[in-house]
Design a protein around this motif. Structure first.
Motif: not given
Length: 232
Positions: A33-35, A152-156, A182-186
């Protein structure tokens, strides 16, 4: 070799470096996760990983069989995206590589729609779906392009709490059961801490990369949690 390796990679936005000398390895099977704060370079880094932006210095290397055009990408939701005048099938299948829709590609799209619980909506208008259903269709589209890495870029973003939990469940399933990296920006740091096995925090004053436990007890993590535990 890691799927993606950044070696002292610096990326610029409008000529101004925003991600500076980043060292990062994304290993197969990882959930990263990238924050970080607004303007810290998260979106710029995404463009760099996708090959839409070249580093002004340093390198981005691809390995372990991954090619740059084989990253499944789910961008941030937009109003134009939500109103797209096409069927669920047309949107999902548009993620397939190549000019021709072969029988094998059709079967893959059907399997992905079924996996994500939206196969019964195949002929429905994409624009008439709920936000959560649209995200599942767009996730199927992203999965058409990859068998290894999902970005995933801000999926929610913009989803209600119940649908948000369901989306995290889907992403967890893809990671644990389907073996996807999985790499997710959140913006949701609390969820990132619960879901991911590694955290990358980008900051104008420095960066952090490590496990959720290490992040929670780091100087940057403590400062971020203390002032902004749920929002960027």
């Amino acid at each position: 070799m890691a799927l993606i390796t950044c070696e002292k990679a610096t990326f610029a936005y409008e000529g101004v470096p925003v991600v500076k000398e980043l060292d990062l390895k994304i290993e197969r099977g990882q959930y990263l996760c990238i924050v970080g704060e607004n303007g810290s370079g998260k979106s710029t880094l995404v463009k760099g990983l996708l090959g839409l932006l070249r580093p002004v210095s340093g390198k981005v290397l691809f390995g372990d069989g991954l090619r740059q055009n084989e990253i499944g990408y789910l961008p941030q939701r937009t109003d134009a995206q939500s109103d797209f005048p096409a069927s669920v099938w047309e949107v999902a299948s548009s993620g397939c590589h190549g000019l021709w829709m072969t029988a094998r590609k059709r079967e893959k799209v059907r399997e992905l729609l079924k996996l994500l619980g939206v196969a019964h909506l195949e002929k429905h208008s994409f624009a008439r779906l709920s936000g959560g259903q649209q995200q599942r269709v767009l996730l199927a589209r992203a999965l058409c392009a990859t068998s290894s890495l999902l970005l995933l870029d801000e999926p929610v973003a913009g989803l209600d709490p119940l649908v948000t939990r369901e989306m995290y469940d889907v992403i967890r399933m893809l990671h644990k059961e389907q073996g996807l990296t999985v790499v997710m920006i959140s913006h949701d740091v609390q969820a990132a801490m619960q879901e991911a096995d590694c955290i990358l925090h980008l900051s104008n004053g420095g960066s952090f990369y490590g496990t959720p436990f290490e992040y929670r007890h780091s100087e940057l993590g403590l400062r971020f949690f203390g002032g902004c535990c749920c929002h960027e």
